[in-house]
Design a protein around this motif. Structure first.
Motif, mmCIF file in Angstrom:
data_model
loop_
_atom_site.group_PDB
_atom_site.id
_atom_site.type_symbol
_atom_site.label_atom_id
_atom_site.label_comp_id
_atom_site.label_asym_id
_atom_site.label_seq_id
_atom_site.Cartn_x
_atom_site.Cartn_y
_atom_site.Cartn_z
ATOM 1 N N ASN A 124 0.816 -1.215 0.000
ATOM 2 C CA ASN A 124 0.000 0.000 0.000
ATOM 3 C C ASN A 124 0.850 1.267 0.000
ATOM 4 O OD1 ASN A 124 -2.764 0.886 -0.026
ATOM 5 N ND2 ASN A 124 -2.470 1.669 2.047
ATOM 6 N N ALA A 125 2.166 1.106 0.131
ATOM 7 C CA ALA A 125 3.054 2.263 0.170
ATOM 8 C C ALA A 125 3.728 2.515 -1.176
ATOM 9 C CB ALA A 125 4.128 2.065 1.243
ATOM 10 N N VAL A 126 3.259 1.840 -2.227
ATOM 11 C CA VAL A 126 3.884 1.973 -3.552
ATOM 12 C C VAL A 126 2.846 2.423 -4.573
ATOM 13 C CG1 VAL A 126 5.118 0.779 -5.402
ATOM 14 C CG2 VAL A 126 5.548 0.157 -3.016
ATOM 15 N N ILE A 127 3.199 3.416 -5.344
ATOM 16 C CA ILE A 127 2.347 3.833 -6.460
ATOM 17 C C ILE A 127 3.235 3.984 -7.681
ATOM 18 C CG2 ILE A 127 2.468 6.358 -6.144
ATOM 19 C CD1 ILE A 127 -0.725 6.148 -6.533
ATOM 20 N N ASP A 160 -8.296 -0.422 -2.499
ATOM 21 C CA ASP A 160 -8.662 -0.641 -1.103
ATOM 22 C C ASP A 160 -9.114 -2.076 -0.838
ATOM 23 O OD1 ASP A 160 -10.984 -0.505 -2.530
ATOM 24 O OD2 ASP A 160 -11.988 0.927 -1.201
ATOM 25 N N LYS A 161 -9.288 -2.858 -1.923
ATOM 26 C CA LYS A 161 -9.641 -4.276 -1.786
ATOM 27 C C LYS A 161 -8.423 -5.173 -2.021
ATOM 28 C CE LYS A 161 -14.500 -3.703 -3.039
ATOM 29 N NZ LYS A 161 -14.456 -2.245 -2.903
ATOM 30 N N ASN A 162 -7.240 -4.566 -2.006
ATOM 31 C CA ASN A 162 -5.978 -5.286 -2.166
ATOM 32 C C ASN A 162 -5.809 -5.896 -3.552
ATOM 33 O OD1 ASN A 162 -3.470 -5.891 -1.050
ATOM 34 N ND2 ASN A 162 -4.093 -7.939 -0.438
ATOM 35 N N GLU A 163 -6.471 -5.291 -4.543
ATOM 36 C CA GLU A 163 -6.332 -5.733 -5.929
ATOM 37 C C GLU A 163 -5.498 -4.719 -6.702
ATOM 38 O OE1 GLU A 163 -10.779 -7.827 -6.138
ATOM 39 O OE2 GLU A 163 -10.417 -5.850 -7.053
ATOM 40 N N ILE A 164 -4.667 -5.205 -7.605
ATOM 41 C CA ILE A 164 -3.861 -4.295 -8.421
ATOM 42 C C ILE A 164 -4.758 -3.667 -9.475
ATOM 43 C CG2 ILE A 164 -1.946 -4.121 -10.040
ATOM 44 C CD1 ILE A 164 -0.567 -6.362 -8.555
ATOM 45 N N GLN A 165 -4.803 -2.356 -9.472
ATOM 46 C CA GLN A 165 -5.642 -1.637 -10.414
ATOM 47 C C GLN A 165 -4.787 -0.722 -11.285
ATOM 48 O OE1 GLN A 165 -8.275 1.189 -8.560
ATOM 49 N NE2 GLN A 165 -6.678 2.066 -7.280
ATOM 50 N N ALA A 166 -5.297 -0.412 -12.448
ATOM 51 C CA ALA A 166 -4.642 0.537 -13.350
ATOM 52 C C ALA A 166 -5.699 1.516 -13.841
ATOM 53 C CB ALA A 166 -4.005 -0.194 -14.535
ATOM 54 N N PHE A 167 -5.395 2.798 -13.735
ATOM 55 C CA PHE A 167 -6.342 3.805 -14.221
ATOM 56 C C PHE A 167 -5.594 4.925 -14.932
ATOM 57 C CE2 PHE A 167 -5.392 4.878 -9.784
ATOM 58 C CZ PHE A 167 -5.069 6.221 -9.856
#
Length: 254
Positions: free
Chosen positions: A78-81, A154-161
């Motif tokens: 959660n600390a990586v973007i 927030d559901k611990n899934e990797i997302q891309a937007f």
């Protein structure tokens, strides 16, 4: 190689991130280049990590799932973007680079002809103008190509937007996008207490280490991504001091 050089020189991709207290990683070559700790990390990935909205690339996902390999998963996800190029944008940027390199090749050929006196000055001037135009198109193409954010939801899934690239630095755009869930403001001490909205305490616990409470924001995806972990520690300290002051005021013996 020239495309990577242009990406590295594009200041808009990283501008303002370090000043916000973020660890910046420009073109990391492997997941372990981004440390697995509670600090906030912002990575600008290379062309191999190209991703599209709703379709994070396999290479980009590795940076969120792994550290040194699949056998050692990343703990502080959660600390990586991450910022990655879109596939279409990457094609455009690559085409701009090829166009520039082609004009450079033409210049090389004409330089040889010029030695024999077979090239007039007007032709060389036209060539110079075309080279300058081609060179000028590359930075903007790179800037526009980097429009995909890859991170944990927030559901611990990797997302891309996809973000809308403007004149603002990319990190500023990402930080201001609600989908990133980044928070750079302080939080209230009450939110960290048992029964608070962040649900940081397990049933029956009477105490928790400060390190565990601050590190939870980097581990648990339902919590906001905190730019500065020190802000959490400061909140805890202030809350403890305020609690001690209230306790002193309410004691019968003064």
């Amino acid at each position: 190689a020239r495309l990577l050089d242009e990406i590295g020189k594009c200041k808009a991709l990283t501008a303002g991130a370090s000043a916000a207290g973020v660890r910046v990683h420009l073109l990391p070559t492997r997941p372990r280049d981004i440390e697995d700790d509670s600090q906030f990390h912002y990575g600008v990935l290379g062309p191999n990590a190209a991703s599209d909205s709703g379709k994070p690339g396999a290479e980009a996902k590795r940076y969120l799932d792994e550290t040194t390999g699949p056998e050692k998963p990343r703990v502080y996800r959660n600390a990586v973007i991450l910022l990655a190029p879109s596939r279409d944008g990457l094609e455009v940027a690559s085409a701009r680079v090829r166009d520039y390199l082609a004009w450079e090749e033409v210049r090389s050929d004409l330089k040889e002809q010029e030695k024999e006196g077979n090239v007039d000055s007007a032709r060389m001037l036209t060539l110079s103008i075309n080279i300058d135009k081609a060179r000028g198109r590359m930075p903007d193409a790179v800037k526009q190509a980097y429009c995909t954010v890859v991170t944990v939801s927030d559901k611990n899934e990797i997302q891309a937007f996809k973000i809308n690239v403007t004149d603002e630095p990319h990190f500023t755009i990402i930080k201001n996008d609600n989908r990133s869930r980044i928070r750079d403001s302080s939080i209230s001490a009450e939110a960290l207490l048992p029964g608070g909205p962040y649900d940081l305490w397990r049933e029956g616990e009477t105490s928790r280490r400060v390190k565990d409470l601050s590190g939870a924001f980097a581990q648990m995806p339902h919590l906001p991504k905190m730019l500065k972990t020190q802000a959490i520690t400061d909140t805890l300290v202030e809350g403890c001091l305020a609690g001690a002051f209230v306790l002193k005021l309410t004691r019968p013996d003064g």
